[in-house]
Design a protein around this motif. Structure first.
Motif, PDB file in Angstrom:
ATOM      1  N   ALA A   1      14.858  11.963  38.719  1.00 56.61           N
ATOM      2  CA  ALA A   1      16.179  12.215  38.151  1.00 56.61           C
ATOM      3  C   ALA A   1      17.060  11.029  38.500  1.00 56.61           C
ATOM      4  O   ALA A   1      17.291  10.749  39.681  1.00 56.61           O
ATOM      5  CB  ALA A   1      16.764  13.509  38.697  1.00 56.61           C
ATOM      6  N   ILE A   2      17.512  10.312  37.481  1.00 50.08           N
ATOM      7  CA  ILE A   2      18.305   9.100  37.680  1.00 50.08           C
ATOM      8  C   ILE A   2      19.718   9.350  37.169  1.00 50.08           C
ATOM      9  O   ILE A   2      19.909   9.774  36.031  1.00 50.08           O
ATOM     10  CB  ILE A   2      17.681   7.907  36.930  1.00 50.08           C
ATOM     11  CG1 ILE A   2      16.225   7.700  37.373  1.00 50.08           C
ATOM     12  CG2 ILE A   2      18.492   6.639  37.149  1.00 50.08           C
ATOM     13  CD1 ILE A   2      15.480   6.662  36.555  1.00 50.08           C
ATOM     14  N   GLU A   3      20.686   9.095  38.021  1.00 47.05           N
ATOM     15  CA  GLU A   3      22.100   9.255  37.653  1.00 47.05           C
ATOM     16  C   GLU A   3      22.788   7.910  37.836  1.00 47.05           C
ATOM     17  O   GLU A   3      22.706   7.306  38.904  1.00 47.05           O
ATOM     18  CB  GLU A   3      22.759  10.313  38.519  1.00 47.05           C
ATOM     19  CG  GLU A   3      24.185  10.640  38.115  1.00 47.05           C
ATOM     20  CD  GLU A   3      24.762  11.779  38.943  1.00 47.05           C
ATOM     21  OE1 GLU A   3      25.904  12.190  38.669  1.00 47.05           O
ATOM     22  OE2 GLU A   3      24.079  12.258  39.869  1.00 47.05           O
ATOM     23  N   ARG A   4      23.439   7.433  36.785  1.00 45.73           N
ATOM     24  CA  ARG A   4      24.018   6.086  36.807  1.00 45.73           C
ATOM     25  C   ARG A   4      25.450   6.100  36.288  1.00 45.73           C
ATOM     26  O   ARG A   4      25.773   6.795  35.327  1.00 45.73           O
ATOM     27  CB  ARG A   4      23.192   5.147  35.925  1.00 45.73           C
ATOM     28  CG  ARG A   4      23.811   3.771  35.728  1.00 45.73           C
ATOM     29  CD  ARG A   4      23.067   2.960  34.680  1.00 45.73           C
ATOM     30  NE  ARG A   4      21.701   2.680  35.087  1.00 45.73           N
ATOM     31  CZ  ARG A   4      20.831   2.003  34.339  1.00 45.73           C
ATOM     32  NH1 ARG A   4      21.181   1.573  33.147  1.00 45.73           N
ATOM     33  NH2 ARG A   4      19.604   1.771  34.769  1.00 45.73           N
ATOM     34  N   ARG A   5      26.300   5.315  36.939  1.00 43.39           N
ATOM     35  CA  ARG A   5      27.635   5.019  36.417  1.00 43.39           C
ATOM     36  C   ARG A   5      27.778   3.515  36.410  1.00 43.39           C
ATOM     37  O   ARG A   5      27.676   2.860  37.453  1.00 43.39           O
ATOM     38  CB  ARG A   5      28.733   5.666  37.261  1.00 43.39           C
ATOM     39  CG  ARG A   5      30.122   5.515  36.617  1.00 43.39           C
ATOM     40  CD  ARG A   5      31.191   6.234  37.385  1.00 43.39           C
ATOM     41  NE  ARG A   5      31.491   5.565  38.640  1.00 43.39           N
ATOM     42  CZ  ARG A   5      32.644   5.705  39.302  1.00 43.39           C
ATOM     43  NH1 ARG A   5      33.582   6.511  38.827  1.00 43.39           N
ATOM     44  NH2 ARG A   5      32.843   5.081  40.440  1.00 43.39           N
ATOM     45  N   ALA A   6      27.982   2.958  35.219  1.00 42.90           N
ATOM     46  CA  ALA A   6      28.060   1.504  35.066  1.00 42.90           C
ATOM     47  C   ALA A   6      29.481   1.087  34.716  1.00 42.90           C
ATOM     48  O   ALA A   6      30.245   1.829  34.090  1.00 42.90           O
ATOM     49  CB  ALA A   6      27.095   1.025  33.985  1.00 42.90           C
TER      50      ALA A   6
ATOM     51  N   ARG B   1      22.452  10.238  32.636  1.00 46.49           N
ATOM     52  CA  ARG B   1      21.488  11.049  33.373  1.00 46.49           C
ATOM     53  C   ARG B   1      20.142  10.942  32.655  1.00 46.49           C
ATOM     54  O   ARG B   1      20.042  11.236  31.470  1.00 46.49           O
ATOM     55  CB  ARG B   1      21.912  12.517  33.431  1.00 46.49           C
ATOM     56  CG  ARG B   1      23.172  12.779  34.249  1.00 46.49           C
ATOM     57  CD  ARG B   1      23.570  14.238  34.128  1.00 46.49           C
ATOM     58  NE  ARG B   1      24.811  14.532  34.828  1.00 46.49           N
ATOM     59  CZ  ARG B   1      25.539  15.630  34.628  1.00 46.49           C
ATOM     60  NH1 ARG B   1      25.125  16.538  33.756  1.00 46.49           N
ATOM     61  NH2 ARG B   1      26.657  15.827  35.290  1.00 46.49           N
ATOM     62  N   THR B   2      19.139  10.503  33.388  1.00 45.44           N
ATOM     63  CA  THR B   2      17.812  10.312  32.813  1.00 45.44           C
ATOM     64  C   THR B   2      16.783  11.034  33.658  1.00 45.44           C
ATOM     65  O   THR B   2      16.798  10.943  34.882  1.00 45.44           O
ATOM     66  CB  THR B   2      17.459   8.815  32.746  1.00 45.44           C
ATOM     67  OG1 THR B   2      18.509   8.110  32.057  1.00 45.44           O
ATOM     68  CG2 THR B   2      16.152   8.596  31.994  1.00 45.44           C
ATOM     69  N   LEU B   3      15.901  11.753  32.998  1.00 48.16           N
ATOM     70  CA  LEU B   3      14.787  12.420  33.657  1.00 48.16           C
ATOM     71  C   LEU B   3      13.510  11.728  33.186  1.00 48.16           C
ATOM     72  O   LEU B   3      13.181  11.753  32.001  1.00 48.16           O
ATOM     73  CB  LEU B   3      14.770  13.899  33.283  1.00 48.16           C
ATOM     74  CG  LEU B   3      13.857  14.816  34.095  1.00 48.16           C
ATOM     75  CD1 LEU B   3      14.339  14.908  35.541  1.00 48.16           C
ATOM     76  CD2 LEU B   3      13.795  16.204  33.459  1.00 48.16           C
TER      77      LEU B   3
END
Length: 238
Positions: free
Chosen positions: A194-199, A210-212
């Motif tokens: 589970a990848i959570e990103r704020r760019a 949010r990427t699974l």
């Protein structure tokens, strides 16, 4: 039925296509529920790829997609760097409001957001379930984009003149829900990242994602040196 299909697979009796559900119902004279249960067990064993609305097929050796830590990477570019075709099935492309996401983007609760949800494919197999939010005032030109074979960052720069910079990202291991397993084509025992990103954009937070990603097809990598070393921040959860 499951045991017989497993035997036939081991004996390489299916030299071309694997039978579809209806063909298996007729061949074994069983209910569709029985067929789906057998396919589920074969999928959990990693020998057959099966999912709702997709014809079952024999699993073959697949390449693992590797992503670097500490860089604003593009999954699109990483997949194609492995020599695999990157395609997406677009599940949602719309403007919406979401107070929680708006707060993460330092926007007001009622701010309009661009939202894109896709199943990312590497070759013919699902790799990731990807959800992206961008400020609508920034990303409205993306509403006309066909995202079945292009990257958000590429189109954001091309159509909106915006290049994202740094940001923060967290990655942790999860067991996907039944609905998510169905979309990713995995068994109950296959974990996911589970990848959570704020760019960041030119004027502040510009992307929340949010990427699974399937754990059996994805790895993260870090570079280090004897002089500079590397820094890894670990966040524990209760």
């Amino acid at each position: 039925m499951h045991a017989d299909l497993r035997r036939r697979l081991n004996e390489e009796q299916f030299t071309s296509d694997f039978p579809g559900e209806l063909a298996l119902v007729e061949a074994y004279d069983v209910s569709r529920h029985t067929v789906r249960e057998a396919l589920r067990r074969l999928r959990d064993e990693g020998v057959v790829i099966a999912g709702r609305g997709r014809r079952p097929r024999i699993a073959t050796g697949t390449r693992r997609i590797t992503q670097p830590l500490g860089a604003l990477y593009s999954l699109f570019a990483s997949v194609e760097a492995e020599g695999l075709e990157q395609r997406s099935i677009v599940r949602a492309l719309e403007l919406r409001t979401d107070p929680e996401v708006a707060a993460r983007l330092s926007l007001g609760a009622g701010s309009e957001l661009f939202y894109l949800e896709r199943i990312r494919l590497a070759g013919d197999e699902p790799l990731a379930l990807d959800r992206v939010w961008l400020p609508a005032e920034l990303a409205k030109p993306l509403m006309d984009v066909d995202f079945s074979h292009t990257a958000v960052y590429r189109e954001l720069e091309r159509r909106c003149g915006v290049r994202l910079g740094g940001g923060e990202e967290t990655i942790h291991a999860v067991l996907p829900s039944a609905a998510e397993r169905e979309l990713l084509g995995t068994g109950a025992s296959v974990p996911a990242f589970a990848i959570e990103r704020r760019a960041q954009g030119p004027n502040g937070p510009a992307e929340y994602r949010r990427t699974l990603v399937r754990g059996d097809r994805f790895a993260v990598a870090v570079q280090f040196s004897t002089g500079g070393g590397y820094r890894l921040n670990l966040t524990g959860t209760a």
